[in-house]
Design a protein around this motif. Structure first.
Motif, mmCIF file in Angstrom:
data_model
loop_
_atom_site.group_PDB
_atom_site.id
_atom_site.type_symbol
_atom_site.label_atom_id
_atom_site.label_comp_id
_atom_site.label_asym_id
_atom_site.label_seq_id
_atom_site.Cartn_x
_atom_site.Cartn_y
_atom_site.Cartn_z
ATOM 1 N N VAL A 1 0.842 -1.190 0.000
ATOM 2 C CA VAL A 1 0.000 0.000 0.000
ATOM 3 C C VAL A 1 0.887 1.254 0.000
ATOM 4 C CG1 VAL A 1 -1.839 -1.220 1.254
ATOM 5 C CG2 VAL A 1 -0.221 0.209 2.517
ATOM 6 N N ASN A 2 0.269 2.386 -0.283
ATOM 7 C CA ASN A 2 1.000 3.649 -0.312
ATOM 8 C C ASN A 2 1.675 3.949 1.011
ATOM 9 O OD1 ASN A 2 1.240 5.230 -2.568
ATOM 10 N ND2 ASN A 2 -0.954 5.703 -2.595
ATOM 11 N N ALA B 1 3.983 2.432 2.595
ATOM 12 C CA ALA B 1 4.421 1.300 3.429
ATOM 13 C C ALA B 1 5.936 1.277 3.584
ATOM 14 C CB ALA B 1 3.948 -0.012 2.816
ATOM 15 N N GLY B 2 6.616 1.824 2.572
ATOM 16 C CA GLY B 2 8.081 1.832 2.616
ATOM 17 C C GLY B 2 8.699 1.025 1.479
ATOM 18 N N LYS B 3 7.962 0.876 0.396
ATOM 19 C CA LYS B 3 8.471 0.098 -0.746
ATOM 20 C C LYS B 3 9.741 0.707 -1.322
ATOM 21 C CE LYS B 3 4.613 0.617 -3.000
ATOM 22 N NZ LYS B 3 3.844 1.217 -1.899
ATOM 23 N N THR B 4 9.623 1.978 -1.717
ATOM 24 C CA THR B 4 10.751 2.609 -2.396
ATOM 25 C C THR B 4 11.962 2.714 -1.467
ATOM 26 O OG1 THR B 4 9.144 3.820 -3.720
ATOM 27 C CG2 THR B 4 11.420 4.611 -3.781
ATOM 28 N N THR B 5 11.698 3.062 -0.232
ATOM 29 C CA THR B 5 12.795 3.153 0.739
ATOM 30 C C THR B 5 13.474 1.798 0.914
ATOM 31 O OG1 THR B 5 11.472 4.814 1.889
ATOM 32 C CG2 THR B 5 13.364 3.943 3.069
ATOM 33 N N LYS C 1 17.312 0.709 0.142
ATOM 34 C CA LYS C 1 18.216 0.093 1.116
ATOM 35 C C LYS C 1 18.759 -1.227 0.578
ATOM 36 C CE LYS C 1 15.582 1.736 5.196
ATOM 37 N NZ LYS C 1 14.612 1.260 6.217
ATOM 38 N N GLN D 1 12.238 9.775 -6.590
ATOM 39 C CA GLN D 1 12.696 9.173 -5.335
ATOM 40 C C GLN D 1 13.558 7.941 -5.631
ATOM 41 O OE1 GLN D 1 9.471 7.695 -3.009
ATOM 42 N NE2 GLN D 1 10.704 7.342 -1.174
ATOM 43 N N THR E 1 8.246 -2.901 7.708
ATOM 44 C CA THR E 1 8.975 -1.658 7.981
ATOM 45 C C THR E 1 8.481 -0.975 9.251
ATOM 46 O OG1 THR E 1 7.407 -0.339 6.729
ATOM 47 C CG2 THR E 1 9.278 -1.242 5.507
ATOM 48 N N LYS E 2 9.198 0.056 9.623
ATOM 49 C CA LYS E 2 8.811 0.996 10.687
ATOM 50 C C LYS E 2 8.620 0.323 12.047
ATOM 51 C CE LYS E 2 6.622 3.665 7.062
ATOM 52 N NZ LYS E 2 5.578 4.557 6.624
ATOM 53 N N ASP F 1 10.641 0.581 14.220
ATOM 54 C CA ASP F 1 11.333 1.481 15.149
ATOM 55 C C ASP F 1 10.363 2.484 15.752
ATOM 56 O OD1 ASP F 1 11.194 2.278 12.372
ATOM 57 O OD2 ASP F 1 12.176 4.138 12.972
ATOM 58 N N GLY G 1 12.439 -3.290 8.668
ATOM 59 C CA GLY G 1 12.949 -1.926 8.636
ATOM 60 C C GLY G 1 12.833 -1.308 10.016
ATOM 61 N N VAL G 2 13.928 -0.744 10.491
ATOM 62 C CA VAL G 2 13.916 -0.129 11.816
ATOM 63 C C VAL G 2 14.363 1.329 11.757
ATOM 64 C CG1 VAL G 2 14.149 -2.257 13.149
ATOM 65 C CG2 VAL G 2 16.193 -1.132 12.297
ATOM 66 N N GLY G 3 14.129 1.978 10.615
ATOM 67 C CA GLY G 3 14.490 3.380 10.498
ATOM 68 C C GLY G 3 14.551 3.780 9.037
HETATM 69 N N1 GDP Z 1 10.801 5.171 10.769
HETATM 70 C C1 GDP Z 1 10.824 4.508 9.610
HETATM 71 N N2 GDP Z 1 10.395 5.099 8.488
HETATM 72 C C2 GDP Z 1 10.420 4.415 7.329
HETATM 73 C C3 GDP Z 1 10.882 3.063 7.275
HETATM 74 N N3 GDP Z 1 10.763 2.640 5.982
HETATM 75 C C4 GDP Z 1 10.256 3.687 5.282
HETATM 76 N N4 GDP Z 1 10.039 4.753 6.074
HETATM 77 C C5 GDP Z 1 9.473 6.061 5.707
HETATM 78 O O1 GDP Z 1 8.133 5.895 5.266
HETATM 79 C C6 GDP Z 1 7.807 6.881 4.289
HETATM 80 C C7 GDP Z 1 7.213 6.222 3.054
HETATM 81 O O2 GDP Z 1 8.202 5.442 2.432
HETATM 82 P P1 GDP Z 1 8.211 5.113 0.878
HETATM 83 O O3 GDP Z 1 9.364 4.212 0.653
HETATM 84 O O4 GDP Z 1 8.120 6.324 0.053
HETATM 85 O O5 GDP Z 1 6.851 4.280 0.756
HETATM 86 P P2 GDP Z 1 6.158 3.684 -0.564
HETATM 87 O O6 GDP Z 1 4.998 4.549 -0.872
HETATM 88 O O7 GDP Z 1 5.695 2.316 -0.133
HETATM 89 O O8 GDP Z 1 7.183 3.606 -1.644
HETATM 90 C C8 GDP Z 1 9.084 7.628 4.017
HETATM 91 O O9 GDP Z 1 9.061 8.827 4.727
HETATM 92 C C9 GDP Z 1 10.176 6.707 4.553
HETATM 93 O O10 GDP Z 1 11.307 7.404 4.953
HETATM 94 C C10 GDP Z 1 11.326 2.440 8.504
HETATM 95 O O11 GDP Z 1 11.722 1.275 8.572
HETATM 96 N N5 GDP Z 1 11.271 3.232 9.632
#
Ligand code: GDP
Ligand code: MG
Length: 393
Positions: free
Chosen positions: A201-202, A204-208, A212, A239, A345-346, A348, A371-373
């Motif tokens: 989902v939007n 969630a942390g896919k791109t991040t 990594k 991004q 993810t997240k 942390d 993911g912890v940050g």
């Molecule tokens: N605290 C924390 N933030 C995270 C983590 N992974 C992703 N984020 C943050 O979550 C937000 C959305 O991430 P993004 O990768 O753009 O999500 P996408 O829409 O699934 O691609 C960004 O601000 C990231 O920095 C994590 O493990 N911990």
């Protein structure tokens, strides 16, 4: 920090690639040549030690030296795999310390509310009732909570424990056992390239997470091609582009293009350019958005057209704060795409952590990473035992 990669025999084409942001001109996916006959090994269910990437050869067989990364240069054409098997060994225990600290602090709230259950003097029905409540509050879900309570009662009986404080340790054991099937390393090198599709989902942390992962793969000498199949938002392409530049890997993107076409181009280019890994970033969607789920399925189908064996991994990224809804996401995406792994993810933040137990109970799909940050080093392999400890100690 992931400074534990070591290459025994560097690949011939391990030189860093230059950034290439040029869109590929072929927008319409066409059927690709017959799929290469690649060896398919049976995924071993063994709860492997946490390790970044495990060799296709080493997965079911003898464990390799625990501190080395191995890569053999492919000596045969693609049709005659084996292809570059790789092992990236577990991180030394000392390096996992800071990660554990962050995970622990993220899960602190859950940990302390469970801990209070064990502060009494008696192991009685009230203790179990309070524990049930605490587990449910931690997103563990009804089934996994029941499983843990039953298992715990048995352990208490078997060990003849009378001290409530000791019960906490037994709960940690029960939780670690429940989570153990989720522990599995990501295997790279069984196919060339290994195509990994990433959904979720939007936000969630896919791109991040892709960023990594790319960094760690690049550090390990793997050539990576990114597919920016989140074509709707310019920001999403940018991004991913930033991660690509940072990691000097190549990216296939196309403004406003068809995500399936971009994915097809990326896999085709990945093959032509002898990449080790192709990572496909997709646009976020809710499982209830049926047309978008259809589009995801189309991406997957089209990837298979470009390479008959691909995608080799279909990962779902879930935000650890999503609570019980995470389980619904896992179910829906798994039904649509047949997931091979998860990234949570997240953890942390304010995540409660119990959802992993719910997933283990109801859809035990391997958790490749957590993911912890937000920083590049904040992606870790999942260890059931460490997670149980972080939650309960
Ligand atoms: N605290 C924390 N933030 C995270 C983590 N992974 C992703 N984020 C943050 O979550 C937000 C959305 O991430 P993004 O990768 O753009 O999500 P996408 O829409 O699934 O691609 C960004 O601000 C990231 O920095 C994590 O493990 N911990
Ligand atoms: Mg994204």
């Amino acid at each position: 920090m992931f400074s534990f990669f070591k290459k025994k025999s560097p690949a011939a084409d391990a030189a860093p690639a230059t950034a290439d942001t040029a869109p590929v001109a072929e927008p319409t996916p066409a059927p690709a040549p017959a799929p290469a006959a690649l060896p398919v090994s049976t995924p071993a269910a063994e709860p492997a030690k946490p390790g970044w990437l495990r060799s296709a050869l080493g997965r079911g067989g003898k464990a390799e030296a625990p501190t080395a990364l191995e890569q053999n240069t492919p000596s045969a054409p693609a049709q005659q795999a084996p292809i570059a098997p790789i092992t990236i060994a577990p991180e030394p225990a000392s390096d996992r310390g800071s990660w554990m600290t962050r995970l622990k602090s993220g899960l602190r709230k859950t940990g302390s509310s469970i801990a209070t259950v064990f502060t009494g003097t008696k192991i009685d029905e009230q203790l179990y009732e309070e524990l049930e409540e605490a587990l449910l509050m931690a997103d563990t879900g009804v089934k996994a909570t029941q499983h843990l309570l039953d298992d715990l009662k048995q352990r208490v009986k078997d060990s003849k424990t009378t001290d409530p404080a000791a019960v906490k340790g037994l709960l940690a054991d029960a939780l670690a056992d429940l989570l153990a099937p989720l522990e599995k390393p990501l295997v790279i090198g069984e196919h060339s390239p290994t195509v990994i599709m990433v959904a979720g989902v939007n936000g969630a942390g896919k791109t991040t997470s892709i960023g990594k992962l790319t960094k760690h793969l690049a550090d390990a000498g793997q050539s990576v091609l990114l597919a920016a199949a989140d074509t709707f938002r310019a920001a999403a392409r940018e991004q991913l582009g930033v991660w690509a530049t940072r990691n000097t890997v190549e990216i296939i993107s196309q403004e406003g293009g068809d995500p399936a076409a971009v994915s097809f181009d990326a896999v085709t280019a990945g093959k032509a350019r002898n990449k080790d890994v192709v990572l496909v970033d997709t646009a976020g969607r809710l499982p209830t958005q049926l047309h978008l789920m259809e589009e995801l399925k189309k991406i997957k189908r089209v990837v298979t057209k470009a390479d008959g064996t691909a995608p080799h991994e279909v990962l779902l990224v879930i935000d650890g704060n999503t609570g019980q809804n995470a389980l619904n996401q896992v179910r829906a995406f798994d039904d649509a795409l047949q997931l091979t792994g998860l990234i949570v993810t997240k953890l942390d933040g304010t995540a409660k952590g119990g959802v992993l137990a719910a997933i283990a109970q109801e859809r035990p799909i391997p958790v490749y990473f957590i993911g912890v940050g937000e920083k590049v080093e904040d992606l870790e392999t999942f260890s059931a035992k460490e997670f149980a400890q972080a939650l309960l100690t």
